[in-house]
Enzyme design. Structure first.
Site, mmCIF file in Angstrom:
data_model
loop_
_atom_site.group_PDB
_atom_site.id
_atom_site.type_symbol
_atom_site.label_atom_id
_atom_site.label_comp_id
_atom_site.label_asym_id
_atom_site.label_seq_id
_atom_site.Cartn_x
_atom_site.Cartn_y
_atom_site.Cartn_z
ATOM 1 N N CYS A 84 0.897 -1.352 -0.101
ATOM 2 C CA CYS A 84 -0.031 0.129 -0.119
ATOM 3 C C CYS A 84 0.843 1.169 -0.088
ATOM 4 O O CYS A 84 2.297 1.190 0.267
ATOM 5 C CB CYS A 84 -0.940 -0.024 1.499
ATOM 6 N N TRP B 94 -4.004 -1.850 -1.516
ATOM 7 C CA TRP B 94 -3.918 -3.168 -2.448
ATOM 8 C C TRP B 94 -4.230 -4.401 -1.565
ATOM 9 O O TRP B 94 -3.483 -4.609 -0.684
ATOM 10 C CB TRP B 94 -2.318 -3.338 -2.873
ATOM 11 N N ASN C 178 0.067 1.187 6.666
ATOM 12 C CA ASN C 178 0.384 0.056 6.095
ATOM 13 C C ASN C 178 0.809 -0.591 7.155
ATOM 14 O O ASN C 178 1.592 -0.503 8.104
ATOM 15 C CB ASN C 178 1.537 0.366 5.114
ATOM 16 N N GLU D 194 13.111 -23.910 -14.977
ATOM 17 C CA GLU D 194 12.796 -22.563 -14.739
ATOM 18 C C GLU D 194 13.756 -21.672 -15.294
ATOM 19 O O GLU D 194 13.509 -20.841 -15.801
ATOM 20 C CB GLU D 194 12.359 -22.225 -13.355
ATOM 21 N N LYS E 169 13.519 -18.910 -18.208
ATOM 22 C CA LYS E 169 13.911 -17.498 -17.768
ATOM 23 C C LYS E 169 14.812 -17.004 -19.050
ATOM 24 O O LYS E 169 14.648 -15.907 -19.696
ATOM 25 C CB LYS E 169 14.667 -17.357 -16.596
ATOM 26 N N GLU F 224 12.928 -16.648 -22.344
ATOM 27 C CA GLU F 224 11.970 -15.552 -22.552
ATOM 28 C C GLU F 224 12.660 -14.189 -22.399
ATOM 29 O O GLU F 224 11.941 -13.510 -23.155
ATOM 30 C CB GLU F 224 11.144 -15.680 -21.076
HETATM 31 C C1 F6R Z 1 7.313 -16.904 -16.925
HETATM 32 C C2 F6R Z 1 5.973 -16.260 -16.965
HETATM 33 C C3 F6R Z 1 4.979 -17.120 -17.711
HETATM 34 C C4 F6R Z 1 3.748 -17.151 -16.398
HETATM 35 C C5 F6R Z 1 2.576 -18.130 -16.962
HETATM 36 C C6 F6R Z 1 1.707 -18.410 -15.958
HETATM 37 O O1 F6R Z 1 8.270 -15.746 -16.379
HETATM 38 O O2 F6R Z 1 5.599 -15.058 -16.545
HETATM 39 O O3 F6R Z 1 5.262 -18.533 -17.889
HETATM 40 O O4 F6R Z 1 4.338 -17.927 -15.505
HETATM 41 O O5 F6R Z 1 2.063 -17.279 -18.031
HETATM 42 O O6 F6R Z 1 0.941 -17.165 -15.516
HETATM 43 P P1 F6R Z 1 0.294 -16.944 -14.197
HETATM 44 O O7 F6R Z 1 1.122 -17.398 -12.894
HETATM 45 O O8 F6R Z 1 -0.104 -15.512 -13.960
HETATM 46 O O9 F6R Z 1 -1.061 -17.929 -14.131
#
Ligand code: F6R
Length: 627
Positions: free
Chosen positions: A24, A96, A122, A500, A504, A507
């Site tokens: 917040c 939030w 907060n 993972e 990364k 991506e």
């Molecule tokens: C990877 C990434 C995507 C999300 C996937 C699921 O860095 O951001 O692979 O992990 O699109 O998204 P959520 O977790 O929002 O369901």
């Protein structure tokens, strides 16, 4: 923020201790200018922290005037619509929610003393129940902040700063707060314990905010409040005290960031900021959710009795992308601790494969955004077939949170970079806690549970240690950035870690990479190996250490360059590798929490050096709401 809606909530997400300290935003102003435009601009500058409602309060003519509204700051501006709220002292807040209703009544600032005292806050007041008995109702909201406002008012005997100091002596919990009193139109009192506050120093004026973002358009001179400090701010001066009422001398810091840099906490990108947020948000994820005495977790959001939990015979974790890898990483813990067969499925596959699900099957839908269409459709399919469905979600009130109705918020805070980092870590944390909670109903002993919890408590410090190595990882990134292909290898709990890590890298750097279980190489992928194909291996010292070591020997024989992630002081891993990144030792089941971090940094630094748009990689969206 800081709701106490749990008792009244239809959604059983989390528990009373579910809160986020960072999210917040507070802004305050005292000086000669009109406060309203400064507060509204400040709220906009803080919106990046996440918001669901906002409010302002000003003192004018000895009276407090307050406006609050659900939605974006624009909605608040619309509500104010031309009404003049004159006054040159005021406080404001963006909220939030982490759970509990997103309603105008729950929005800050909150009032006490028939509108004489107003408070933006907060954090969370842990002993709000105790304080609630001491103050007078009626209560307008479901928040602990309103109780705190009333508690400060009860301690008020004509001196506002004394009232705040005295009241806070008996408060347990966390706060960053700003208080005003109609009879003190020249004073804002602020205090901090666990939730940041910074004071901007102008000429005969002061600004107060949760971070420097809304302050820097006006002044670059700031003072940061530390935990246990109370600031008494009036137009002419600023005094800072500790709770024992001793005055403290503080230094002034000069900020040379622009607004954008300030929103990123001084980091170049949101992704890097979010990587570095991990120690803090990890603490937010587990706080209040562990029971050390019983060696178990207490995730109330599961909304199941121990008897109902005992009836669960199968667990399925469904998710996409990074969330899917978080599920894969946690699967080992579910099976090892609880003995319950646990499957992990990509949502887009699960929904079409006519899954076998019954009333003894528990399905966790795991998602950062809570809006991923494939996961939404998959959980609907699971429900249709009679499964017990729960959510593990970051964004409060998102579709998955609403449709599952019960589950746990991961409290990673707004994740703005497209590539997920801190949400991954917090997903793994919550899943591990669930694994333990189930485990303790089966064959996991109290001492194993306690050991695991102790190790979890040490994770933030260990993540910090890895983050301190970021510059060395950057040097490695420079060496490897021009390769066109990478292979990532891991075994056991580190197989999902390399999936993972490879995800990364793809991506954000657009470099092709593949992740393999190291034992599978000889069945095909060995053919890829050559001098031009660097291999990154995660080989920390766990039960598969010797196995993966021999796999790495085979890779070495094929002349590939090898980067190894190894346990601190593992000398033989060093001998096997061209480059090495050390990580601290932890319990095997917890390794994904640490071992993923250097891979995030490796991908990040390579992408940054290749001048990629790290926060917004091409062809990707943060929330995938189409199939
Ligand atoms: C990877 C990434 C995507 C999300 C996937 C699921 O860095 O951001 O692979 O992990 O699109 O998204 P959520 O977790 O929002 O369901």
């Amino acid at each position: 923020m800081s709701d106490i809606g749990e008792e009244n909530d239809i959604l059983a997400y989390g528990s009373i201790f579910c809160y986020i300290l960072e999210m917040c935003g507070i802004i305050g102003y005292i000086g000669k200018k009109q406060a309203l435009p400064i507060l509204l601009k400040g709220l906009r500058d803080l919106e990046y922290r996440g918001y669901d409602s906002a409010g302002i309060a000003l003192i004018n003519d000895g009276k407090i005037e307050r406006v609050r509204e659900v939605g974006k700051v624009d909605m608040l501006v619309k509500k104010i619509d031309g009404h003049k709220f004159p006054g040159n002292i005021g406080i404001a807040h963006t909220r939030w929610a982490t759970h509990g209703g997103v309603t105008e009544k729950n929005a800050h600032p909150h009032i006490a003393g028939e509108g004489k005292l107003v408070l933006a806050h907060n954090g969370i007041i842990e002993n709000y129940r105790e304080l609630k008995k001491k103050v007078k109702g009626p209560f307008e909201s479901e928040t602990d902040t309103e109780i705190l406002a009333k508690w400060i008012f009860l301690n008020y005997k004509g001196d506002l700063s004394q009232a705040v100091k005295k009241a806070l002596l008996s408060v347990r919990g966390t706060y960053g707060l700003a208080v005003m009193h109609a009879d003190h139109p020249d004073e804002i009192v602020a205090a901090r314990l666990g939730s940041p506050l910074v004071i901007g120093i102008g000429k005969d004026e002061y600004y107060l905010a949760s971070d420097v973002t809304p302050i820097i358009p006006y002044t670059k001179q700031v003072t940061y409040l530390d935990d246990g400090e109370v600031a008494v701010i009036n137009r002419k001066d600023l005094k800072i005290f500790n709770l024992k009422d001793e005055q403290i001398t503080k230094g002034i810091t000069k900020i040379d960031w622009n607004t954008e840099k300030a929103q990123k906490g001084g980091f170049e990108t949101f992704m890097l900021k979010e990587i570095f947020d991990q120690p803090t948000v990890f603490e937010d994820a587990i706080r209040g959710r562990i029971d050390m005495k019983e060696g178990t977790a207490k995730l109330g959001g599961l909304n199941m009795s121990p008897e109902e939990m005992q009836k669960i015979k199968r667990i399925i974790l469904i998710a996409c992308g990074t969330a899917f890898y978080a599920c894969m990483a946690a699967r080992y813990a579910f099976e090892r601790l609880s003995g319950i067969p646990t499957e992990v499925d990509v949502s887009s596959e699960f929904r079409y494969r006519d899954p076998i699900v019954d009333e003894h099957t528990l399905i966790f839908a795991v998602s950062q955004s809570g809006e991923t269409i494939d996961t939404i459709m998959a959980l609907r399919e699971a429900k249709r077939k009679g499964g017990v469905v729960r959510g593990i979600v970051n964004v409060v009130g998102s579709t998955i949170a609403r449709e599952t109705g019960a589950g746990t918020y991961i409290h990673a805070g707004p994740e703005l970079a497209v590539a997920s980092t801190k949400a991954y870590t917090n997903m793994v944390a919550i899943l591990l806690l669930y694994a333990l909670q189930f485990g303790r109903l089966h064959h996991t002993t109290v001492s194993t549970g306690q050991r695991m919890l102790q190790e979890l408590l040490e994770i933030p410090e260990k993540i910090n240690k890895i983050l301190k190595n970021s510059d060395n990882i950057k040097i490695l990134a420079k060496k490897y950035k021009d390769y066109e292909n990478f292979l990532f290898l891991g075994r056991g709990v580190n197989y999902p870690v390399v999936l993972e890590g490879s995800h990364k890298l793809k991506e954000i750097s657009y470099i092709h990479s593949e992740a393999y279980p190291a034992g599978e190489m000889k069945h095909g992928a060995n053919a890829l190996l050559s001098k031009n194909f660097p291999v990154l291996v995660v080989m920390t010292q766990n039960q598969l250490y010797e196995k993966i070591k021999s796999n790495v020997e085979e890779v070495r024989a094929r002349k590939s360059e090898i980067i190894v992630i190894a346990t601190e002081s593992d000398k033989s891993a060093k001998e096997l590798s061209d480059d090495i990144i050390y990580v601290p030792k932890t319990m095997e089941l917890l390794e994904p929490l640490l071992n993923t971090i250097p891979l995030q940094l490796f991908a990040y630094h390579i992408a940054a050096m290749l001048h990629r748009d790290v926060d917004r990689p091409r062809n990707l969206a943060k929330s995938v709401t189409v199939e």
